[in-house]
Design an enzyme around this catalytic site. Structure first.
Site, short mmCIF file in Angstrom:
data_model
loop_
_atom_site.label_atom_id
_atom_site.label_comp_id
_atom_site.label_asym_id
_atom_site.label_seq_id
_atom_site.Cartn_x
_atom_site.Cartn_y
_atom_site.Cartn_z
N HIS A 77 16.29 -0.45 -1.73
CA HIS A 77 15.74 0.76 -2.34
C HIS A 77 16.74 1.93 -2.32
O HIS A 77 16.56 2.89 -3.07
CB HIS A 77 14.38 1.13 -1.74
CG HIS A 77 14.42 1.85 -0.43
ND1 HIS A 77 14.66 1.22 0.77
CD2 HIS A 77 14.26 3.16 -0.13
CE1 HIS A 77 14.64 2.11 1.74
NE2 HIS A 77 14.39 3.30 1.23
N LEU B 160 26.17 22.22 -5.44
CA LEU B 160 25.21 21.81 -6.45
C LEU B 160 23.98 21.28 -5.71
O LEU B 160 23.93 20.11 -5.35
CB LEU B 160 25.81 20.72 -7.35
CG LEU B 160 24.87 20.03 -8.33
CD1 LEU B 160 24.20 21.02 -9.26
CD2 LEU B 160 25.63 19.00 -9.16
N LYS C 118 0.82 -1.22 0.00
CA LYS C 118 0.00 0.00 0.00
C LYS C 118 0.85 1.26 0.00
O LYS C 118 0.56 2.23 -0.70
CB LYS C 118 -0.93 0.01 1.23
CG LYS C 118 -2.13 -0.91 1.05
CD LYS C 118 -3.12 -0.76 2.20
CE LYS C 118 -2.51 -1.18 3.52
NZ LYS C 118 -3.48 -1.53 4.55
N HIS D 199 21.57 -1.01 3.13
CA HIS D 199 21.58 0.31 2.51
C HIS D 199 22.97 0.97 2.54
O HIS D 199 23.49 1.40 1.51
CB HIS D 199 20.58 1.25 3.20
CG HIS D 199 19.16 0.73 3.20
ND1 HIS D 199 18.67 -0.06 2.20
CD2 HIS D 199 18.15 0.91 4.08
CE1 HIS D 199 17.39 -0.34 2.46
NE2 HIS D 199 17.05 0.23 3.60
C1 BG6 Z 1 13.92 0.80 5.43
C2 BG6 Z 1 14.10 0.49 6.89
O1 BG6 Z 1 14.58 -0.15 4.66
O2 BG6 Z 1 14.46 2.08 5.15
C3 BG6 Z 1 13.45 1.57 7.75
O3 BG6 Z 1 13.52 -0.77 7.19
C4 BG6 Z 1 13.92 2.94 7.35
O4 BG6 Z 1 13.74 1.34 9.11
C5 BG6 Z 1 13.82 3.14 5.83
O5 BG6 Z 1 13.12 3.89 8.01
C6 BG6 Z 1 14.47 4.43 5.41
O6 BG6 Z 1 14.25 4.66 4.06
P1 BG6 Z 1 14.31 6.16 3.48
O7 BG6 Z 1 14.16 5.97 2.02
O8 BG6 Z 1 13.21 6.90 4.14
O9 BG6 Z 1 15.66 6.69 3.87
#
Ligand code: BG6
Length: 487
Positions: free
Chosen positions: A184, A395, A19, A246
């Protein structure tokens, strides 16, 4: 580009991820014309019994609002068909296959194609069984051509052994080119810019190494806690939630050697090499923290040692980076929300301005918010006097690219899965190498041998983390702060 029928199947359609992220990303792609309604159908699948319209209504609330969008929103929602069923029994998946096939036939009177993208917006514990069901009942129809791909999201396991087990289970059913492991952060604009910055600019080529760079920080901060997802979070902690995936992905792009070409496999080969060059983490180069109040969440056990903050220094044993600390820092409930990469250069040798300086040269890539790339440098303070001051070449995207909408990470990554481009996805050997780095530390934290220090919500985290930074050779700038320009 390929044409013909494309079916996007969102499994776990009534869940949070679907969602909040998946459907809104699909909507944005639809609006921009990437999902043509004469070719695309979207299927939602989950256990909840719902009608098409009930699912559509649930999704509607998460799509962008606004009068000018009303038509697009309803056209998009009309593309969504709902099928309910369990995740481990054939019936639901047979029904799903039937629904997809009917649509493929009806849309393919002129041109045959059966492209099927399965987005698993589900907990990883069900990945193996769901993959089995897809493989048995829902593969693309080979007489029509096309393909079947699956998209999965972290957590991919909890440590090296569990991740490898999950990888083998999925690997028995699907080939690597069919598997898209989403991180992501790889879809963020400035993360995607890293290779361009590094390898398309003469400036950086001679400087990007241990001779010039003193340390690199990759920082993630959030100014809110784990409210509402304490139960999930407590099982994982900040290292598994943010750092092992990440921040480590960002590290790869900052530290890797130049790939042979821009082919996804060439890029991923280099990322793997960097990960394999990371040496075991030393205890004295780790600080863990847990914010006070974290355990008030009823879904978090009272004796939890789960870190909500961590600073971990990684050392890369290769010709380019020997001796340069890569400081990965992530925390929840801190004093600000931002993510950035901070490359700090060494002092100027024989510096005649040393006593007047505010700080060192730094190259900063602000991933979010206020995307920017800026270079901190020392210049003459304008005026009659001969004094120096810290300033910046800036920038800032909002100013420089006015009117350009920066796409959401998920939007871009889903588009890649449709195009079949795996560059921004994590390969199996990459995932394994990432777990190898953190597993020994994680096991010790899980066994309570490594304690999380308490810190105040809304603070910078434990002071021990700042001390560690200093020991690692990071030099704080005094009396200067970069302020994102406003329009
Ligand atoms: C997610 C984590 O992968 O990334 C979260 O599980 C976190 O804990 C989030 O809040 C952060 O993503 P962004 O794109 O808001 O930095």
């Amino acid at each position: 580009p390929e044409t013909g029928c494309l079916s996007i199947i969102v499994l776990g359609a009534s869940g949070d991820l679907a969602k909040k992220k998946t459907f809104p990303a699909l909507f944005n792609l639809y609006r921009q014309g990437f999902l043509q309604s004469n070719e695309v159908h979207i299927f939602g699948y989950s256990r909840t019994k719902l009608s098409n319209d009930e699912l559509r209504d649930r999704i509607r609330g998460f799509l962008p609002q606004g009068k000018e969008l009303t038509n697009d929103v309803s056209d998009f929602l009309q593309l969504i068909i709902y099928v309910s069923g369990s995740y481990d029994a054939p019936e639901g998946f047979q029904e799903l296959d039937k629904a997809i096939s009917e649509h493929e036939v009806s849309k393919n009177s002129t041109e045959g194609s059966s492209r099927r993208l399965f987005y698993l917006a589900l907990p990883p514990s069900v990945y193996p069984q769901v993959c089995k069901m897809i493989k048995s009942y829902c593969m693309n129809k080979s007489d029509l051509g096309g393909w079947t791909r699956i998209v999965v999201e972290k957590p991919f396991g909890k440590d090296l052994a569990s991740a490898e087990e999950l990888s083998s289970q999925i690997g028995e059913l699907f080939d690597e080119p069919q598997i898209y492991r989403i991180d992501h952060y790889l879809g963020k604009e400035l993360v995607q810019n890293l290779l361009v910055l590094r390898f398309a600019n003469r400036f950086f080529l001679p400087l990007w190494n241990r001779d010039n760079i003193a340390n690199v920080q990759i920082v993630f901060r959030e100014d809110f806690g784990t409210e509402g997802r304490g139960g999930y979070f407590d099982q994982y902690g900040i290292i598994r939630d943010i750092i092992q995936n990440h921040l480590l992905q960002v590290l790869c792009l900052v530290a890797m050697e130049k790939p042979v070409s821009l082919k996804p496999e060439h890029i991923r080969d280099e990322k793997v090499k960097v990960l394999q060059s990371v040496v075991p983490i030393k205890d004295e180069e780790v600080v863990l923290g847990q914010y006070q109040g974290y355990k008030d969440d009823p879904t978090v056990p009272n004796d939890s040692n789960t870190p909500t903050f961590a600073t971990v220094i990684l050392r890369i044993h290769n010709e380019r980076w020997e001796g340069v600390p890569f400081i990965l820092k992530a925390g929840k409930a801190l004093n600000s929300r931002k993510a950035e990469i901070r490359v700090q250069f060494k002092d100027v040798p024989g510096d005649i301005f040393k006593c007047q300086k505010q700080g060192r040269n730094e190259f900063v890539i602000r991933l979010q918010p206020s995307e920017a790339i800026y270079m901190k440098l020392t210049v003459k303070q304008p005026g009659l006097e001969m004094s120096v001051v810290q300033s910046e070449l800036d920038l800032s995207y909002r100013q420089r690219y006015q009117g350009v909408v920066i796409p959401e990470a998920y939007e871009r990554l889903i588009l890649d899965t449709i195009k079949g481009d795996q560059q921004h996805f994590v390969r199996r050997d990459e995932l394994k190498a990432a777990w190898e780095i953190f597993t020994p530390l994680l096991h010790r934290i899980d066994q309570g041998e490594f304690k999380s220090l308490p810190y105040k919500p809304g603070s910078r985290g434990p002071v021990e983390a700042d001390e560690l930074l200093e020991r690692a050779g990071y030099v704080q700038t005094h009396g200067y702060i970069w302020i994102p320009p406003t329009l």
